[in-house]
Each structure stands twice: as C-alpha cells, then as structure tokens.
Scaffold this motif. Structure first.
Motif, mmCIF file in Angstrom:
data_model
loop_
_atom_site.group_PDB
_atom_site.id
_atom_site.type_symbol
_atom_site.label_atom_id
_atom_site.label_comp_id
_atom_site.label_asym_id
_atom_site.label_seq_id
_atom_site.Cartn_x
_atom_site.Cartn_y
_atom_site.Cartn_z
ATOM 1 N N GLU A 1 -15.802 7.633 3.844
ATOM 2 C CA GLU A 1 -14.417 7.179 3.696
ATOM 3 C C GLU A 1 -13.514 8.142 4.455
ATOM 4 O OE1 GLU A 1 -13.694 6.936 -0.474
ATOM 5 O OE2 GLU A 1 -15.084 5.262 -0.783
ATOM 6 N N THR A 2 -12.839 7.647 5.489
ATOM 7 C CA THR A 2 -12.103 8.544 6.381
ATOM 8 C C THR A 2 -10.595 8.305 6.393
ATOM 9 O OG1 THR A 2 -12.502 7.055 8.253
ATOM 10 C CG2 THR A 2 -14.100 8.817 7.894
ATOM 11 N N VAL A 3 -10.128 7.164 5.884
ATOM 12 C CA VAL A 3 -8.691 6.862 5.914
ATOM 13 C C VAL A 3 -8.273 6.244 4.581
ATOM 14 C CG1 VAL A 3 -6.837 5.545 7.012
ATOM 15 C CG2 VAL A 3 -8.680 6.468 8.402
ATOM 16 N N VAL A 4 -7.173 6.736 4.030
ATOM 17 C CA VAL A 4 -6.549 6.138 2.852
ATOM 18 C C VAL A 4 -5.138 5.728 3.259
ATOM 19 C CG1 VAL A 4 -5.788 6.468 0.479
ATOM 20 C CG2 VAL A 4 -7.912 7.523 1.254
ATOM 21 N N TYR A 5 -4.869 4.422 3.181
ATOM 22 C CA TYR A 5 -3.574 3.864 3.575
ATOM 23 C C TYR A 5 -2.811 3.482 2.309
ATOM 24 C CZ TYR A 5 -0.247 0.572 5.750
ATOM 25 O OH TYR A 5 0.887 -0.090 6.168
ATOM 26 N N SER A 6 -1.647 4.098 2.101
ATOM 27 C CA SER A 6 -0.844 3.822 0.911
ATOM 28 C C SER A 6 0.405 3.042 1.288
ATOM 29 C CB SER A 6 -0.449 5.126 0.209
ATOM 30 O OG SER A 6 -1.592 5.823 -0.227
ATOM 31 N N LEU A 7 0.870 2.200 0.356
ATOM 32 C CA LEU A 7 2.037 1.365 0.624
ATOM 33 C C LEU A 7 2.835 1.147 -0.656
ATOM 34 C CD1 LEU A 7 3.565 -0.469 2.684
ATOM 35 C CD2 LEU A 7 2.159 -2.368 1.845
ATOM 36 N N ILE B 1 -8.672 1.743 1.473
ATOM 37 C CA ILE B 1 -9.580 2.807 1.919
ATOM 38 C C ILE B 1 -10.541 2.224 2.949
ATOM 39 C CG2 ILE B 1 -11.343 4.467 1.229
ATOM 40 C CD1 ILE B 1 -10.087 4.512 -1.534
ATOM 41 N N ALA B 2 -10.629 2.898 4.083
ATOM 42 C CA ALA B 2 -11.506 2.430 5.163
ATOM 43 C C ALA B 2 -12.425 3.554 5.615
ATOM 44 C CB ALA B 2 -10.677 1.917 6.339
ATOM 45 N N GLY B 3 -13.509 3.160 6.264
ATOM 46 C CA GLY B 3 -14.469 4.138 6.773
ATOM 47 C C GLY B 3 -15.636 3.445 7.431
ATOM 48 N N ILE B 4 -16.748 4.151 7.466
ATOM 49 C CA ILE B 4 -17.962 3.619 8.097
ATOM 50 C C ILE B 4 -19.145 3.829 7.161
ATOM 51 C CG2 ILE B 4 -19.621 3.954 9.992
ATOM 52 C CD1 ILE B 4 -17.362 4.447 11.851
ATOM 53 N N LEU C 1 -4.467 -3.362 7.915
ATOM 54 C CA LEU C 1 -5.175 -3.812 9.122
ATOM 55 C C LEU C 1 -4.233 -3.852 10.319
ATOM 56 C CD1 LEU C 1 -7.334 -6.685 7.554
ATOM 57 C CD2 LEU C 1 -8.153 -4.464 8.374
ATOM 58 N N SER C 2 -2.996 -4.319 10.094
ATOM 59 C CA SER C 2 -2.029 -4.409 11.189
ATOM 60 C C SER C 2 -1.649 -3.026 11.711
ATOM 61 C CB SER C 2 -0.765 -5.151 10.731
ATOM 62 O OG SER C 2 -1.075 -6.480 10.359
ATOM 63 N N ASP C 3 -1.661 -2.036 10.843
ATOM 64 C CA ASP C 3 -1.308 -0.673 11.245
ATOM 65 C C ASP C 3 -2.480 0.092 11.845
ATOM 66 O OD1 ASP C 3 1.284 -1.018 10.546
ATOM 67 O OD2 ASP C 3 1.207 0.177 8.705
ATOM 68 N N GLY C 4 -3.624 -0.572 12.020
ATOM 69 C CA GLY C 4 -4.753 0.048 12.716
ATOM 70 C C GLY C 4 -5.627 0.942 11.867
ATOM 71 N N ALA D 1 -8.350 3.978 13.087
ATOM 72 C CA ALA D 1 -8.218 5.353 12.586
ATOM 73 C C ALA D 1 -9.482 5.787 11.855
ATOM 74 C CB ALA D 1 -7.006 5.446 11.664
ATOM 75 N N ALA D 2 -10.078 4.868 11.091
ATOM 76 C CA ALA D 2 -11.306 5.199 10.362
ATOM 77 C C ALA D 2 -12.432 5.532 11.333
ATOM 78 C CB ALA D 2 -11.707 4.027 9.467
ATOM 79 N N ARG D 3 -12.534 4.785 12.404
ATOM 80 C CA ARG D 3 -13.599 5.048 13.384
ATOM 81 C C ARG D 3 -13.366 6.377 14.099
ATOM 82 N NH1 ARG D 3 -17.494 1.980 14.928
ATOM 83 N NH2 ARG D 3 -18.678 2.451 16.823
ATOM 84 N N LYS D 4 -12.125 6.656 14.435
ATOM 85 C CA LYS D 4 -11.804 7.918 15.106
ATOM 86 C C LYS D 4 -12.165 9.113 14.229
ATOM 87 C CE LYS D 4 -7.903 10.488 17.094
ATOM 88 N NZ LYS D 4 -6.446 10.461 17.377
#
Length: 227
Positions: free
Chosen positions: A84-90, A121-124, A196-199, A203-206
């Motif tokens: 898990e590499t990115v946590v996007y909060s809104l 939460i996104a990642g690989i 998803l729209s904010d990429g 970011a998770a892949r990077k």
C-alpha cells in the motif's frame, strides 16, 4: 652502643612490607582487554552497512553471499505482499434526495446534506509478480523488473467524521430510512472517482517502483530498472 670491650656495634634495622602497584596494574590490563573485546564484538555485530560493514567482515573473517537468482529475487519482492503506497483523503459535502413526480418537494420531497470524510488506498499486489517479470544479467549485475498493475485496494468512509449536516422532509411524507445509507454509498463512489481522477494509481505505481528499486540495490545489483 658500646660493648664491654669498648668496640662499637652497629645495628641495622630492616622494614619488611609488600610492594604495591604490580597487582593493580595487571588487573587494569585485564579489564582493558575484556572491555576492548566487548567493544570489538559490538562493532562486528552492529556494522551491517557501508564501509564499516566491510571492515567488520574483514575482522570477523566472514563473507556475505546473497542469492540473486530469479526465484530468490521474486520471493524477496513477493514478501512485500500487498504494498500500500498511497492514501488519498477527501472531505466533501454530498447531497441525497427523493422526489415525487407529482407533488412538489415541499410536500413530498426528502433531502439531506451529508458531510463526508473518507479515504482511498492504492498500491500494488506484489504476490502477483511472476518469474517471467524478472530479467537478470548476472555478469553485469543488472536487473529489470516489470511490476503488476497498480490497484485501488479499498475506499472507505470515516463514520466518526461523516455526519448529516441538514435534512428537509416534505409536509406529507415521513423521512426515508434508506436515504442516508444510499447517500453514503453515493459519497463512497464519488470519493473513489475523485481519487482515480487525481491519479492515485500512477502515484501508487511510482511509490512502489521506488520501494522495489531500493530493495534490489540492497541485494547488490549495480543497475536496476523497475517499471
């Protein structure tokens, strides 16, 4: 002192005692020797990286061998599992409403405003890495890795910080018990789409590439290519 015959007798007195200092010096030397041995052992134990690690290896007479075959490298990467590499909060406001096709909202409408806080939460999933995704040139100590696709693992609402801000119900109807849960589901979808729209996947892949790259360099590869 004079004897009877007039001759003088000299008397010499000797003082006996133990010599000090010799034993203390020996124990001081022994203590220093033990202390030095402990310090050396601690140095060898904790010098695990950089030039100090090489010095420790020379002192200990040991060499470190890392298996950099394809199966071994795949296994080491897979140990990272679901990375898990990115946590996007809104934080946002979502509107939910029920209307009548016949009567105006003032009589039959039901509307609420929901203040929403949530995260995606996104990642690989590195468990999906296959041996054919890893190419190694042992002679040049080069490695190329193709990572699995990044994923949006989960999107959730924070129930402690998500609440109804305002609700308006028509004069002729009761409040719909399902409207809040339907609005929460709508808010979750909106949060996911915003992430998803904010990429978030890019970011998770990077971030995953940076983590895996650091791992591979630590295994001794001179050139690392992760994409």
């Amino acid at each position: 002192m004079n004897d009877r015959d007039g001759s003088e007798t000299m008397t010499t007195q000797y003082k006996s005692g133990r010599r000090s200092g010799g034993g203390g010096g020996f124990f001081l030397f022994l203590f220093a020797l033990v202390l030095g041995g402990v310090a050396l052992a601690l140095f060898i134990r904790h010098a695990t990286a950089g030039p100090m690690a090489k010095v420790a290896a020379l002192i200990a007479g040991r060499t470190t061998t890392i298996d950099t075959s394809v199966p071994a490298v795949v296994e080491k990467i897979q140990r990272l599992s679901r990375l898990e590499t990115v946590v996007y909060s809104l934080d946002t406001v979502v509107e939910g409403n029920k209307t009548s096709s016949v009567l105006p909202d003032v009589l039959a409408g039901d509307k609420l405003l929901l203040i929403v806080h949530g995260q995606s939460i996104a990642g690989i999933d590195l468990a999906q890495l296959k041996p054919e995704d890893v190419k190694i040139d042992s002679a040049a100590q080069n490695i190329h890795v193709t990572l699995p696709a990044s994923q949006l693992f989960v999107t959730t609402l924070d129930n402690q910080h998500t609440r109804i801000y305002q609700r308006t119900t028509g004069l002729l109807v009761a409040a719909d018990q399902n409207l809040e849960s339907d609005t929460r589901a709508k808010a979750q979808d909106q949060l996911q789409q915003a992430a998803l729209s904010d990429g978030i996947l890019d970011a998770a892949r990077k971030n995953a590439r940076a983590t895996v790259t650091a791992l591979l360099y630590s295994l001794g590869f001179q050139k690392v290519d992760v994409n």
